[in-house]
Design an enzyme around this catalytic site. Structure first.
Site, short mmCIF file in Angstrom:
data_model
loop_
_atom_site.label_atom_id
_atom_site.label_comp_id
_atom_site.label_asym_id
_atom_site.label_seq_id
_atom_site.Cartn_x
_atom_site.Cartn_y
_atom_site.Cartn_z
N CYS A 122 88.72 -5.41 -53.98
CA CYS A 122 87.58 -5.97 -53.24
C CYS A 122 86.36 -5.06 -53.32
CB CYS A 122 87.98 -6.16 -51.79
SG CYS A 122 89.55 -6.99 -51.62
N LYS A 158 79.65 -11.83 -47.34
CA LYS A 158 80.90 -11.16 -47.74
C LYS A 158 80.63 -10.06 -48.77
CE LYS A 158 84.94 -9.96 -48.73
NZ LYS A 158 86.21 -10.55 -48.89
N1 SAJ Z 1 88.06 4.43 -49.24
C1 SAJ Z 1 87.53 5.69 -49.34
N2 SAJ Z 1 86.92 6.23 -48.23
C2 SAJ Z 1 86.85 5.55 -47.05
C3 SAJ Z 1 87.40 4.25 -46.97
C4 SAJ Z 1 88.00 3.72 -48.09
O1 SAJ Z 1 87.57 6.34 -50.39
O2 SAJ Z 1 86.32 6.11 -46.10
C5 SAJ Z 1 88.71 3.83 -50.43
C6 SAJ Z 1 90.18 3.48 -50.21
O3 SAJ Z 1 91.00 4.61 -50.38
C7 SAJ Z 1 90.39 2.41 -51.25
C8 SAJ Z 1 89.05 1.70 -51.29
O4 SAJ Z 1 88.12 2.57 -50.69
O5 SAJ Z 1 90.65 3.00 -52.52
C9 SAJ Z 1 89.03 0.37 -50.57
O6 SAJ Z 1 89.76 0.44 -49.35
P1 SAJ Z 1 89.23 -0.16 -47.98
O7 SAJ Z 1 90.20 0.16 -46.91
O8 SAJ Z 1 87.83 0.27 -47.76
O9 SAJ Z 1 89.12 -1.71 -48.23
P2 SAJ Z 1 90.05 -2.87 -48.85
O10 SAJ Z 1 89.64 -3.06 -50.27
O11 SAJ Z 1 91.48 -2.68 -48.57
O12 SAJ Z 1 89.54 -4.13 -47.95
C10 SAJ Z 1 88.14 -4.43 -47.92
C11 SAJ Z 1 87.71 -4.64 -46.44
N3 SAJ Z 1 86.24 -4.69 -46.37
C12 SAJ Z 1 85.55 -3.95 -45.47
O13 SAJ Z 1 86.08 -3.17 -44.72
C13 SAJ Z 1 84.08 -4.14 -45.46
C14 SAJ Z 1 88.31 -5.93 -45.89
O14 SAJ Z 1 87.82 -6.20 -44.59
C15 SAJ Z 1 87.98 -7.11 -46.82
O15 SAJ Z 1 88.53 -8.32 -46.36
C16 SAJ Z 1 88.60 -6.79 -48.17
O16 SAJ Z 1 87.93 -5.61 -48.68
C17 SAJ Z 1 88.39 -7.98 -49.08
O17 SAJ Z 1 89.34 -8.78 -49.22
O18 SAJ Z 1 87.28 -8.16 -49.59
#
Ligand code: SAJ
Length: 416
Positions: A270, A216
């Site tokens: 996360c 994870k």
């Molecule tokens: N972000 C970027 N660029 C991107 C993708 C995301 O800047 O290309 C930023 C988003 O705007 C946000 C942050 O990253 O601020 C996190 O967003 P996210 O959509 O990447 O993830 P979370 O935190 O909503 O959810 C993540 C997910 N993990 C992965 O995709 C590996 C989810 O599957 C997990 O279950 C979750 O963390 C968790 O609970 O750990």
């Protein structure tokens, strides 16, 4: 013994959807939550968090009597622990994981444990936490045997099965995602697979508890490192006068390249948290993972500098910040780089500061008292001379791009 009654400890963003989904399969589910207010809301068939379709499922399972919320644990066949794992509060930047919610859960479950029970840790946890949970449970119940001593023959089975769902898609992903299941013995894993198979369509893959914990952390760290690479590229491209969005689009045409998107920083509970659990356990080894965190945490400060520089061009700057949430199309402002940027800009008092956030009804009070105005995108674009896109909400993508033509635009998300 087949699992007929499940207890979910912690009814937050993961616990409540999990409890509701299992209840929707006809099992008897009891959710244990320390906050009486949350218990009352759920027992009234309502929800206290924003997640698509969750309200419908909760209303239905509560009215059918399959889900009930309580403040004190009661006996069950299986216990699923879905409590937060934040950092220990400290004045320095130590980022030490705080496991006290998991320890409290062990103290809560301990008195009601019965021979044959299964305890699953779902919370994202540093490596070794499932073993600690088993030790805390054993300390509560010296009359029962646990897998760390008795292996497959133990009275109680303990496993880790980290949640991996994406906020906004939780109900779908709870069913469709593969699950990594790490028992403290083979019998622990087998029992956990039996439970997950009742509601998961994805594969249930068995491994050791420590590997499941690290898996994870690795998933979220991989995403953090990839976004840090994109954020670093965005700063390099600004210096070299290259459009980073076009660059990444082109590079991603390569069949083995997949760079994520730069942004104003990485938020949420996360991706910006979990990599620190690896860094905390292996500070000398986790160099890249650590650096990615620093790069992503620095990005809001870089954006603020860009905004200050743009505002300098105007005698009476009117700055419109589009978006406050931590990512697109949600209302969650916690750990949001967009919010951090607006808060810090407000403190600088550069001129009029307008925030646009279509997913909330009013601004947080700290912004209002700092003089930040709340407006629709149309009203903000009428008066602003500097426009900063901080979140790629669909309302912003749908806005006529000619309305931005006369503005100085800082587009941190590549919306335009
Ligand atoms: N972000 C970027 N660029 C991107 C993708 C995301 O800047 O290309 C930023 C988003 O705007 C946000 C942050 O990253 O601020 C996190 O967003 P996210 O959509 O990447 O993830 P979370 O935190 O909503 O959810 C993540 C997910 N993990 C992965 O995709 C590996 C989810 O599957 C997990 O279950 C979750 O963390 C968790 O609970 O750990």
């Amino acid at each position: 013994m087949t699992i007929k009654k499940v207890s979910v400890i912690g009814l937050g963003y993961i616990g409540l959807p999990t409890a509701a989904l299992i209840a929707s399969r006809g099992m008897s589910v009891v959710g244990v939550e320390v906050k009486q207010e949350t218990v009352d809301i759920i027992n009234a068939g309502k929800i206290h968090i924003v997640e698509p379709d969750l309200d419908i499922v909760v209303r239905s399972v509560v009215s059918m009597g399959h889900l009930r919320a309580v403040t004190v644990a009661e006996p069950a066949d299986a216990f699923m622990v879905a409590v937060p794992t934040p950092f220990v509060h400290s004045d320095d930047d130590s980022h030490e994981p705080d496991l006290h919610y998991i320890k409290s859960a062990a103290k809560m479950i301990g008195p009601v444990l019965e021979k044959g029970n299964l305890v699953i840790l779902e919370s994202t946890s540093p490596v070794g936490t499932t073993e600690k949970l088993a030790a805390w449970l054993a300390a509560e119940r010296p009359d029962l045997s646990f897998p760390q001593e008795k292996g497959d023959a133990a009275d109680i089975k303990v496993a880790h099965c980290p949640e991996r769902v994406l906020p906004g898609y939780v109900l779908q992903e709870l069913v469709s995602n593969d699950r990594v299941i790490g028992g403290l013995s083979k019998a622990c894993s087998d029992k956990a697979v039996e439970l997950y198979k009742t509601f998961v369509k994805g594969e249930c893959i068995v491994t050791h508890a420590r590997t499941a914990e690290m898996s994870k952390l690795t998933e979220n760290s991989f995403r953090d490192v990839n976004i840090a690479f994109a954020n670093e590229l965005s700063i390099i491209c600004d210096k070299l006068k290259i459009n980073v969005w076009e660059l990444i689009r082109l590079a991603n045409r390569h069949p083995r390249v997949n760079i994520l998107n730069p942004g104003p920083g990485v938020g949420g509970h996360c991706i910006a948290v979990d990599p620190w659990f690896i860094v905390d356990s292996c500070p000398d080894e986790a160099k890249l993972i650590h650096q990615a965190r620093l790069i992503n945490d620095h990005k809001p400060h870089y954006v603020i500098k860009q905004i200050v520089h743009a505002a300098d061009e105007f005698k009476r700057p009117v700055i419109a910040c589009l978006g406050l949430s931590f990512k697109a199309d949600i209302d969650d402002l916690r750990e949001s780089p967009a919010l951090q940027i607006v808060e810090q800009l407000a403190a600088k008092k550069l001129g009029r500061l307008i925030a646009v956030e279509p997913n909330i009804k009013s601004l947080p009070t700290n912004l209002t008292s700092a003089g930040v105005e709340f407006a629709t995108i149309e009203n903000a674009l009428e008066v602003a001379n500097v426009v900063v896109v901080l979140v790629d909400h669909k309302e912003f993508k749908d806005t006529d791009s000619t309305l931005f033509a006369t503005k100085v635009v800082i587009d941190t998300r590549g919306v335009l």
